[in-house]
Write a protein that holds these residues in place. Structure first.
Motif, short mmCIF file in Angstrom:
data_model
loop_
_atom_site.label_atom_id
_atom_site.label_comp_id
_atom_site.label_asym_id
_atom_site.label_seq_id
_atom_site.Cartn_x
_atom_site.Cartn_y
_atom_site.Cartn_z
N ALA A 130 21.74 22.20 5.20
CA ALA A 130 21.56 21.35 6.38
C ALA A 130 22.22 19.98 6.18
CB ALA A 130 20.07 21.18 6.69
N MET A 131 22.25 19.53 4.93
CA MET A 131 22.87 18.24 4.63
C MET A 131 24.38 18.34 4.43
SD MET A 131 20.43 16.02 4.68
CE MET A 131 18.62 16.02 4.67
N GLY A 132 24.90 19.57 4.59
CA GLY A 132 26.34 19.75 4.46
C GLY A 132 26.82 19.86 3.03
N LEU A 133 25.92 20.18 2.12
CA LEU A 133 26.26 20.33 0.71
C LEU A 133 26.13 21.79 0.31
CD1 LEU A 133 24.30 17.23 -0.63
CD2 LEU A 133 26.74 17.37 -0.13
N GLU A 134 27.01 22.27 -0.52
CA GLU A 134 27.04 23.68 -0.85
C GLU A 134 26.13 24.04 -2.03
OE1 GLU A 134 28.45 26.14 0.82
OE2 GLU A 134 28.99 24.64 2.32
N ASN A 135 26.03 23.15 -2.99
CA ASN A 135 25.38 23.51 -4.24
C ASN A 135 24.13 22.69 -4.52
OD1 ASN A 135 27.47 25.41 -4.95
ND2 ASN A 135 28.76 23.64 -5.48
N LEU A 136 23.09 23.38 -4.96
CA LEU A 136 21.90 22.71 -5.44
C LEU A 136 22.18 22.12 -6.81
CD1 LEU A 136 20.85 25.08 -3.49
CD2 LEU A 136 18.68 24.85 -4.71
N THR A 137 21.46 21.07 -7.16
CA THR A 137 21.53 20.57 -8.53
C THR A 137 21.00 21.65 -9.45
OG1 THR A 137 21.09 18.33 -7.73
CG2 THR A 137 20.80 18.73 -10.09
N PRO A 138 21.74 22.05 -10.49
CA PRO A 138 21.25 23.09 -11.39
C PRO A 138 19.85 22.76 -11.91
CG PRO A 138 23.52 22.55 -11.90
CD PRO A 138 23.05 21.54 -10.89
N ARG A 139 19.03 23.80 -12.03
CA ARG A 139 17.64 23.59 -12.42
C ARG A 139 17.52 22.83 -13.74
NH1 ARG A 139 13.09 28.43 -12.69
NH2 ARG A 139 11.27 27.09 -12.83
N ARG A 149 0.81 -1.23 0.00
CA ARG A 149 0.00 0.00 0.00
C ARG A 149 0.84 1.27 0.00
NH1 ARG A 149 -3.38 -0.01 4.85
NH2 ARG A 149 -2.29 -1.83 5.72
N VAL A 150 2.07 1.18 -0.49
CA VAL A 150 2.96 2.33 -0.45
C VAL A 150 3.04 3.02 -1.81
CG1 VAL A 150 5.41 3.00 -0.29
CG2 VAL A 150 4.36 1.63 1.50
N GLY A 151 3.05 4.35 -1.77
CA GLY A 151 3.30 5.18 -2.94
C GLY A 151 4.47 6.10 -2.66
N TRP A 152 5.20 6.45 -3.72
CA TRP A 152 6.37 7.34 -3.59
C TRP A 152 6.14 8.59 -4.39
CZ3 TRP A 152 11.49 6.39 -6.69
CH2 TRP A 152 12.39 7.39 -6.39
N ASN A 153 6.16 9.74 -3.72
CA ASN A 153 6.15 11.03 -4.38
C ASN A 153 7.58 11.39 -4.72
OD1 ASN A 153 5.39 13.60 -5.31
ND2 ASN A 153 5.60 14.51 -3.28
N ILE A 154 7.93 11.32 -5.99
CA ILE A 154 9.30 11.51 -6.44
C ILE A 154 9.59 13.01 -6.50
CG2 ILE A 154 10.97 11.03 -8.27
CD1 ILE A 154 8.93 8.88 -9.28
N VAL A 155 10.53 13.46 -5.68
CA VAL A 155 10.91 14.87 -5.70
C VAL A 155 12.43 15.01 -5.79
CG1 VAL A 155 8.89 15.62 -4.37
CG2 VAL A 155 11.03 15.09 -3.17
N THR A 156 12.85 16.10 -6.41
CA THR A 156 14.24 16.51 -6.39
C THR A 156 14.29 17.78 -5.55
OG1 THR A 156 13.97 17.85 -8.40
CG2 THR A 156 14.65 15.56 -8.68
N SER A 157 15.13 17.81 -4.55
CA SER A 157 15.12 18.94 -3.62
C SER A 157 15.50 20.24 -4.30
CB SER A 157 16.07 18.66 -2.46
OG SER A 157 15.55 17.65 -1.63
N TYR A 158 14.80 21.30 -3.91
CA TYR A 158 14.93 22.61 -4.55
C TYR A 158 15.40 23.68 -3.56
CZ TYR A 158 10.68 23.23 -1.92
OH TYR A 158 9.79 23.28 -0.89
N SER A 159 15.37 23.38 -2.26
CA SER A 159 15.59 24.38 -1.23
C SER A 159 17.06 24.46 -0.83
CB SER A 159 14.75 24.05 0.01
OG SER A 159 15.08 24.88 1.08
N LYS A 160 17.60 25.68 -0.87
CA LYS A 160 18.98 25.89 -0.46
C LYS A 160 19.20 25.46 0.99
CE LYS A 160 22.55 29.49 -0.27
NZ LYS A 160 22.83 30.94 -0.50
N SER A 161 18.19 25.69 1.83
CA SER A 161 18.33 25.33 3.24
C SER A 161 18.50 23.83 3.43
CB SER A 161 17.11 25.82 4.04
OG SER A 161 15.91 25.17 3.61
N GLU A 162 17.88 23.02 2.57
CA GLU A 162 18.03 21.57 2.66
C GLU A 162 19.47 21.17 2.37
OE1 GLU A 162 13.75 19.62 1.57
OE2 GLU A 162 15.02 20.19 -0.11
N PHE A 163 20.04 21.72 1.31
CA PHE A 163 21.40 21.37 0.93
C PHE A 163 22.40 21.83 2.00
CE2 PHE A 163 19.29 20.63 -3.01
CZ PHE A 163 20.07 19.72 -3.69
#
Length: 439
Positions: free
Chosen positions: A147-156, A131-145
């Motif tokens: 917080a995860m210790g990464l400097e750069n977002l994936t280019p749009r 009964r599981v579904g997955w909402n597939i997202v690519t993170s867009y928020s600078k704050s997420e990157f």
């Protein structure tokens, strides 16, 4: 003529707030419950299952928004999608206390490797009996990157190129066990035939993986795949991969335009467009009395805190709205995050100018989705209009006061839809995919 039946899903978040700004402050929100405790999720799941919902759909954000005023102070002050706990942890709880309700979770391809994503989702699908579904997202928020210790977002312009390869690896892993691989023969001590559990050797541009999938095929083998593509690339991705697409559109005209476009893309991708279910955002405020429903709606509106709504809107779009005056026009803002939600705000006034204040009020109430206010018959009328004229297959129901808003749907609106032949009388099977593809 057969009239289309509606799919219903409850749209929530594992946090203080769901999607209506400051609605947690309503005197009837979560009375006797803590969102962080199992009892809340147990009862919320049971309410949705009583209403024969396809699924509970759990959105997510991985770190507090920091776009507004360059700080997360406002989101902390108003609980503006803060705090937010892990959505995956909720799945076994809801699954244990329901028998048919699906559970859709948002997990980001930006921070979970494909091999682990497959293992996690298949494990949850096992625990819920499919009964599981997955909402597939690519993170867009600078704050997420950050917080995860990464400097750069994936280019749009690279987001969907990367996630396309991600999905190809996931598919290979999900499909690597043959249906008859497991013998479980106690007499010989043989569990599985190694020739039927293939090693995946994937060497891509962005991802590499070598090894056998570490989890047995789950009841659905693959989770139901959701997506919310709104850009050109996003729409193409959804048309190729998604079994269900979620969108927020403020008018029947914008609904129909999106529905026609995404189905045409699915057809060009070689898919049966009818198998791609379009689920559009809708907020409902319902009561047996129309006057009382209107009163409830005004009560909800009065709770909106402009700064809270602006902080969320800034986080979603990547635009710091604190730099604009509340009377400024938002039309020329270059939103880089969840573009579809911002477009819904611009479309709300049918092309007329929208000020920052108006945008915040609209976003704070329902993220730009339409709100159906009235009696069960009034709400059902509006749903029928969107099903027939807007081209959607059902509704992602945005919460107001929880769990009361979903009780109102289950006890008031669902019987009205059933009376009109617009909703199921029972679940068609035991898996989420069976519910979604029932009609």
């Amino acid at each position: 003529m057969t009239r289309k039946k509606a799919h219903l899903l409850g749209f929530v978040q594992h946090g203080v707030m769901n999607h209506a700004s400051t609605m947690w402050a309503h005197p009837q929100d979560k009375i006797g419950y803590s969102f962080a405790r199992p009892e809340y999720w147990r009862d919320l799941g049971r309410i949705m299952e009583r209403g024969l919902f396809d699924a509970m759909f759990i959105a997510d954000e991985l770190a507090p928004y920091t776009t507004y005023q360059g700080s997360s102070d406002a989101v902390v002050r108003y609980a503006a999608q803060f705090p937010v706990h892990d959505p995956a942890a909720v799945v076994p709880i809801v699954g244990a206390f329901t028998k048919h309700l699906g559970i859709g979770i948002t997990l980001s391809t930006s921070f979970i490797r494909p091999y682990q994503m497959v293992r996690q989702l298949s494990t949850l699908d096992h625990l819920t009996g499919g009964r599981v579904g997955w909402n597939i997202v690519t993170s867009y928020s600078k704050s997420e990157f950050q917080a995860m210790g990464l400097e750069n977002l994936t280019p749009r312009d690279k987001r969907y190129e990367v996630v396309e390869e991600y999905m190809q690896l996931c598919y290979q892993l999900w499909d690597s066990w043959d249906d008859d691989a497991i013998s479980y023969d106690r007499s010989t001590g043989v569990f599985a035939d190694p020739s039927k559990v293939r090693e995946v050797d994937f060497q891509g541009r962005y991802f590499r993986s070598r090894g056998r999938s570490f989890v047995m095929p789950s009841p659905q083998r693959r989770p139901v795949l959701w997506q919310a593509g709104s850009s050109e690339q996003g729409r193409d991705f959804a048309a190729r991969h998604a079994e269900s697409v979620f969108g927020v559109f403020p008018t029947v005209t914008t609904m129909r335009a999106y529905a026609d476009d995404i189905r045409a893309r699915a057809d060009r991708a070689g898919r049966d467009p009818s198998q791609l279910k379009l689920i559009f955002g809708l907020q409902t405020v319902v009561d047996r009395s129309r006057d009382r429903a209107v009163e409830k709606y005004e009560e909800f509106r009065s709770l909106i805190r402009i700064e809270s709504a602006l902080a969320i809107m800034s986080g979603h779009t990547g635009v710091d709205f604190s730099t604009l005056d509340l009377d400024d026009d938002v039309a020329d803002v270059d939103a880089q995050g969840i573009r579809g939600l911002f477009d819904a705000i611009l479309q709300k006034n049918d092309g007329k100018p929208v000020t920052v204040r108006e945008a915040a009020e609209l976003y704070g109430m329902a993220m730009g989705a339409p709100t159906a206010v009235g009696t069960p018959a009034d709400v059902a009328d509006e749903m029928e209009h969107y099903l027939d004229e807007g081209g959607c297959d059902g509704f992602m129901l945005l919460a107001t006061n929880v769990p009361g808003c979903f009780v109102d749907i289950a006890e008031l609106v669902v019987p009205e839809l059933q009376r009109r032949g617009r909703y199921r009388q029972r679940y068609p099977g035991t898996t989420l995919r069976e519910s979604l593809q029932e009609y």
